[in-house]
Enzyme design. Structure first.
Site, mmCIF file in Angstrom:
data_model
loop_
_atom_site.group_PDB
_atom_site.id
_atom_site.type_symbol
_atom_site.label_atom_id
_atom_site.label_comp_id
_atom_site.label_asym_id
_atom_site.label_seq_id
_atom_site.Cartn_x
_atom_site.Cartn_y
_atom_site.Cartn_z
ATOM 1 N N LYS A 161 0.817 -1.215 0.000
ATOM 2 C CA LYS A 161 0.000 0.000 0.000
ATOM 3 C C LYS A 161 0.854 1.270 0.000
ATOM 4 O O LYS A 161 0.448 2.301 -0.545
ATOM 5 C CB LYS A 161 -0.932 0.008 1.229
ATOM 6 C CG LYS A 161 -2.041 -1.034 1.128
ATOM 7 C CD LYS A 161 -2.767 -1.254 2.461
ATOM 8 C CE LYS A 161 -3.854 -2.311 2.284
ATOM 9 N NZ LYS A 161 -4.422 -2.778 3.571
ATOM 10 N N TYR B 270 -2.739 0.104 11.560
ATOM 11 C CA TYR B 270 -4.154 -0.051 11.809
ATOM 12 C C TYR B 270 -4.545 0.671 13.107
ATOM 13 O O TYR B 270 -4.054 1.762 13.366
ATOM 14 C CB TYR B 270 -4.541 -1.531 11.823
ATOM 15 C CG TYR B 270 -4.108 -2.229 10.563
ATOM 16 C CD1 TYR B 270 -4.467 -1.729 9.311
ATOM 17 C CD2 TYR B 270 -3.312 -3.365 10.595
ATOM 18 C CE1 TYR B 270 -4.072 -2.360 8.137
ATOM 19 C CE2 TYR B 270 -2.917 -4.003 9.433
ATOM 20 C CZ TYR B 270 -3.293 -3.487 8.200
ATOM 21 O OH TYR B 270 -2.902 -4.097 7.060
ATOM 22 N N VAL C 260 -0.168 -8.756 6.491
ATOM 23 C CA VAL C 260 -0.560 -10.027 7.110
ATOM 24 C C VAL C 260 0.321 -11.188 6.715
ATOM 25 O O VAL C 260 0.231 -12.277 7.287
ATOM 26 C CB VAL C 260 -2.023 -10.440 6.802
ATOM 27 C CG1 VAL C 260 -3.001 -9.610 7.583
ATOM 28 C CG2 VAL C 260 -2.311 -10.408 5.331
#
Lengths: 326, 326, 326, 326
Positions: free
Chosen positions: A77, A249, A267
Site C-alpha cells: 500500500k 491499523y 498479514v
C-alpha cells in the site's frame, strides 16, 4: 558508522543490539498466530523470524530468517500510494481517499459507510483499493512491479501465484468493500480489474532484506543507493507521515508513541520501518497479533528505537552538539 | 540565527515570512465562526488574529493580536497529560486512557461506549477528564497553575472566572462523559470535583506569546529558557507524538501530512505548534472551523512549515551537509 | 357488508371514506420524490396515486391510478420470506436472518457488520438477499413467479425487463451487501445468481389492485378467494408480525402506532397493508418520503385505519357486544 | 369461561396449561442470572418463579411465587408513558421521544448520540428518563404512585427504600444518559430531580398478581374491574403497540413473532403481558437472560400464547364463526 541518530556506534555494538532485539522478538512469537483467512497464508511457519537493518551506506545487518520469501501484502500500500501521488498529484489522490487515522479494524466498513463517505486513509483496504483503481490504465502490473523491485533493491521479486489465486478465491470482504466504493462513486466501473491489480500487488514476494532496503529508500526520500531517484521528497514526506499515523491499523497511535518510526505491516508477516534519513528496517515474522500486525514487531522495534536513539522525537544529541558549537 | 531547520535565515526574511503567514490567516478568517456553545466564548472578536514565534534563543517574533488574553481551553490537555505522566508514570496513565487517534468528533461518546471501553486518547474530552481525575489529590489547582505559568513563561496567568462559571453552567455534555466514565470504572467517585478541576484548567488565560513559549518548552524537551527542567525528555517525547497523532481532533491526520508539526488547538481560538528542537509557535484566532480548530491555523502553519522547512519529515539539509563532511 | 372491524358500514360510507383518504394522499404528494437511483424508476409520474381496498368477499373498491403497472420492488420480500418459511421451516430461516427491527436505513451495512453478524430482518436488503439465496435451486424463477401471481390474484404479472436491466447495472450497493454476507458465511458461493433472482423478483410488475389482493390473501392466512391455500396460517402469522415491526424500515415503529396495520412498502411506489381477517389495501404512489416509503401512504392509511376501525389494538366493539351477550 | 381467544376453555384445562408453562419456565431458570449491577437486586432468589393470569372476569389463576414483592423497574415505563400521554397529548410526548424500536442494548448511548438526536423510544432508559422529566411538576410522586396502585389493583404498593437508595448510589450510567439528554435540549435543567423520580418509580414493589392486573387493565383499554377508567382507549392503544415493538429491548422482534403479545420486562425479574381484550399475565422470575429479560419469560409466554391461542395474529375462530353466521 553513522547508523544511530547523531552518535557513533561500533559494528560490534550494533550486532549486540540486533541480537537482543531478535531475542526479544523470538520470546513473544508464541503469543501470535499465523493468518489463516487464506489457506495459502496458513502454511507459514509461526516460529520464523528475521530482522534486516539497512544503514545509510547500504550495508545490511541481518539476523534470523532474512532470506525467506513471503508475500508483501499490505506493505504494498505504501508504494502504491507513492506511485499514485507521483502520477496524479496530492490533490487528486486525497479527493478520493482521506488521510485520517481510523479507530476501527483494518477492513472495517463502518467508517466508510457511516462517518465519512471516503476511505479514511490509504493504509486500510478500502483506501488501498481506491489507490489501485487510480493506477489502472496508467501503469501496467509489470511496470508497477518494476518500481517495487527498484524500491526494494530486489530485481528478482515476483508474485506468488498460489497465494494470488488463493486470495482471489477468498475475496468476498474486499469485493464488498470495492462495490460499496463503487456505489459511492469512489471507484469507477473497473471493480473486478481493480481488485485483481490490488491482490496481485499484495502477492509480490519479498524478504526482510528487501523490506529493509525499501525502508532505506523511503528514509532517503526516494533515492536509491545508486543515486537514482524513484520518488520525490514530497511524496516520501507524505508516505512517511501516513505510515506514522495510519500504518499499524488501530494500533498506530500506540506504535507512534512507543516506537516513533513510520512503519507498515502486512498479514504475510512483513514489517517495514523507517528511521528518517538514517536507517531502514525489515522484519519477517508471520505470527500476528490480534490486530493483524507481526507480533514480534512491537518489542523488536521498541528496543531498536531506544537503543539506536531513532525515535522521531528523540533528541539528536550529536547534531545538537554540533549546533551548539556554532 | 538558527530558527529554520538546518539553514541560516535572516531576521528580515523571517519577518517577511511571518507577515505573509499572517496575511494568509487573515484571508480565511471570514470562513470561521466563534464558538458559541458557551455564552462567554461567543463574545470573542472573530476578526482577531495573532502569531507569535519563539526561537531557540528565546526571541519572540510577534504579529497581530499577540497580547490579547483568551482561555487556553483544550490546549491545557497537553500540560495536564505531561503532569500525569510525571506523577504516575506512563503505564499507570495509559491503563486508563488509550493513545489511539479517534476518527470521531472531539467529544464523541461513540468510541468510548462502543469500540473501546477507554477514552481513545488524552486529547479528547473523555481522555482529558480522566487525566484530570488522576491529578486530583496529587496537586492542588494552584500548584498545577504554577506549572502552567512556568511552561508558558507567563507568571501572570490566571483563570477567567466569567468563562469558568459560564462553562460550569453549560457542562451537560462533559458531565455525561464523566458519568459514563464513572460507570465504566475509569473515573472514581470524585466526578464533580474532577469536572471542576478540568474546567478550571480550561479557563486559564494565555496569549499567543505564552503559547509560543509553551511550544518552545516542549520543543526543548521540557527545559525552560533559564535552564530549569519542568518535564523529562521522555514525557515531552510522548506529548509531542500524541499532539501529532491526536492533537487536531479528526483532522489530525491531514494536519500531520500538510503541516507536519505536533499541534494542539483549543476552542478559545488558541493553537500551539512545536518544531522539535527548533521553534515554538503560538496562534490566537477565535474564528473556528467546523472541527473546532482555529480556522486560520491550517494556512498559517502550512506556510510557516514549508518556508521554514520544519515539517517533521523534511530533510535537514544543513545537518546533512555537516554529516556528509564526516 | 363486513369490511369494518365489528361494525356495519354501507357502500356509500366506504366510498366517501376512500375519497377522503385519496384526497389526503394527493395533498402530500408534492412533499415526495420519485426514486432516481435507478434511471428507469426515475421515469415514474410523481403525481400518480391509486388506492385499492379488497374486502373479505373479494370485492375491490378502487380510486385513482389503480390499474397502472409498476415494479413490486421490496414488497416482494414478504412473499419470498413466506416461500422460504414454507420450504425450509422457521428454524432454518431464522438461523441465517434475524427478526429484529433495525434502527438504520433500509440498506445499511452498519448493523450487519458491527452489531450483529446476521441481517437484522428479512425486510431489509441484506435479509431479503439472504432469503433469495435460500430459494435458489429449490424453485425456479418461473415457479416463484407463479406463486406471486396467485397471491396477488394477478395471472398476467410479468417482470419489467427494462427495470431489471437498469437495476442489474446499478447494483453496486446490493453487491457490496451480498459479498459481505458471503464473507460472513451467510451467503453461499452463488452470490451473482442470488443477486439476479433477488433483482428479478423486485422487477415483477403489479398494480394497486393486485397488492390489495395480496393484502387480502395475507389477511385470510394464505387462503385465496377460491378457497385454495397458498401458505399456512403459521407462515402468514410470522409474515404479518414482521411486516408490522420491520415493514416500513426505520419508520416501522411510528407506523405501527399511528396506523396499526402490517404494511410493506417498495421504492417503486407500492404499499400493501393488511387488516387481519378483514381487509387488504394496495396503494400506488411513486412519490416517496425520505425513508423510501410512498409519501402518501402515511396519511391515507392513518385515515383508513381510524375510519374503518382496523388498528391492530382498536377495540372490536361489534364483536364485544356479541361476546357480552353470551 | 372466556379466557382463550374465541374458544371455550375449562378451568381444569387452564390449570393444566399454567402448570406446564410453569414447568417450562422452571426448566430454563438455571440459564439465567440475577441482575447484580445494583447490590440490592443481587440478593434476589434466582430460583424464584411465579405466574399469574388475570381473566376478563377478574379471576386470577396463580402458580408459584406470585405473592413475593419485587421492584417493578422498567415495567414502570409503560405507566409513566401512559400518564405523559394523558397529561401532554401524543404530539407533545413524541416531539421529545421517538417510537422506533432500537437495535441496541437497552441503555445504549449510540443511537441517541449518533443516529438520532432523540431517545429512540420510551421503553429504553433514555426515553423513560425523558418521560419522567415530562411528569415533573405536573404530578407528585404520591399522585403517580396512586395511579400505579390503581392500574395494578394493588393499593398497598410501596417503594423499596433499600433498592431506591442502592440505585441512587449506582446511577452513573443513567446520569450520563440524562446529562447527554440535557446537552441536546431534551431534558430541562431538573436533571437530578428527574433521575430521582425515575428511580423512585422503578423501585415500586409489585407481585406477579399485581402485574397480571396491570396487564388486564391495559387489555381492557384502561378500564378497571370496578368499571373506573384510568386511561383512555387511545392511550392504551399506543402503549400496547409500543410494548409490542419495543418492550423487550433488542429481542422485541423475536418476541413479537414467537409470542405475539405486547410485553414489558424489568430487571427486577418482572414481566407483564397483554392479550388484548382477553387476558393479563404477570410473571416474576429474577433470573435474567443476557438482554436483561426474565429468562423464563420466553418459554412461558410462547407456550401460553400457543395453547390459549392469543397470539396477536392468530385467527379468532370463535369470533369468525359468529361473523360467518351473519
Amino acid at each position: 558508522m553513522g547508523i544511530a541518530n547523531g552518535k557513533e556506534i561500533s559494528t560490534k555494538q550494533l550486532c549486540d543490539i540486533m541480537e537482543e532485539a531478535y531475542r526479544r522478538g523470538k520470546e513473544v512469537l508464541p503469543q501470535g498466530k499465523v493468518a489463516t483467512y487464506i489457506p495459502e497464508l496458513g502454511k507459514a511457519d509461526p516460529g520464523a523470524l528475521g530482522i534486516s537493518l539497512c544503514a545509510r551506506d547500504g550495508w545490511h545487518f541481518n539476523i534470523g530468517d532474512t532470506n525467506r520469501r513471503f508475500t508483501i501484502q499490505s506493505i504494498s500500500k505504501v508504494i502504491s500510494l507513492a506511485l499514485a501521488l507521483e502520477l496524479l498529484g496530492m490533490d487528486k489522490v486525497f479527493e478520493r481517499v482521506d488521510m485520517e487515522p481510523s479507530g476501527e479494524a483494518f477492513n472495517s466498513l463502518i467508517d466508510l459507510d457511516l462517518i465519512s463517505n471516503h476511505p479514511m486513509n490509504p493504509m486500510i483496504n478500502s483506501g488501498a483499493i481506491t489507490v489501485a483503481n487510480m493506477l489502472l490504465g496508467k501503469m501496467s502490473f509489470e511496470e508497477i512491479q518494476d518500481v517495487f523491485r527498484k524500491v526494494c533493491e530486489d530485481p528478482e521479486m515476483e508474485s506468488n501465484e498460489a497465494v494470488f489465486r488463493s486470495e482471489m478465491q477468498n475475496l468476498s470482504r474486499n469485493r464488498a468493500i470495492a462495490y460499496l466504493l463503487q456505489s459511492k462513486g469512489i471507484l469507477d466501473d473497473r471493480v473486478e480489474e481493480t481488485l485483481e491489480l490490488y491482490t496481485r500487488l499484495c502477492s509480490l514476494q519479498v524478504t526482510a532484506v528487501s523490506l529493509a532496503s525499501m525502508g532505506m529508500t523511503i528514509a532517503m526520500d526516494g533515492k536509491l543507493g545508486n543515486g537514482e531517484s524513484v520518488f520525490t521528497g514530497r511524496t516520501m514526506e507524505i508516505c512517511k507521515t501516513i505510515m506514522l499515523t495510519c500504518g499499524m491499523y488501530d494500533r498506530s497511535g500506540r506504535f507512534a508513541v512507543k516506537v516513533g518510526l513510520p512503519t507498515k505491516s502486512g498479514v504475510g508477516g512483513g514489517l517495514v520501518s523507517v528511521a528518517d534519513n538514517h536507517v531502514g528496517i525489515g522484519i519477517y515474522g508471520p505470527a500476528l497479533d490480534d490486530k493483524g500486525n507481526c507480533v514480534a514487531g512491537g518489542p523488536i522495534l521498541e528496543y531498536l528505537s531506544r537503543e539506536l536513539q531513532i525515535h522521531l522525537f528523540q533528541k539528536n544529541t550529536y547534531v545538537d552538539r554540533m549546533m551548539e558549537q556554532r
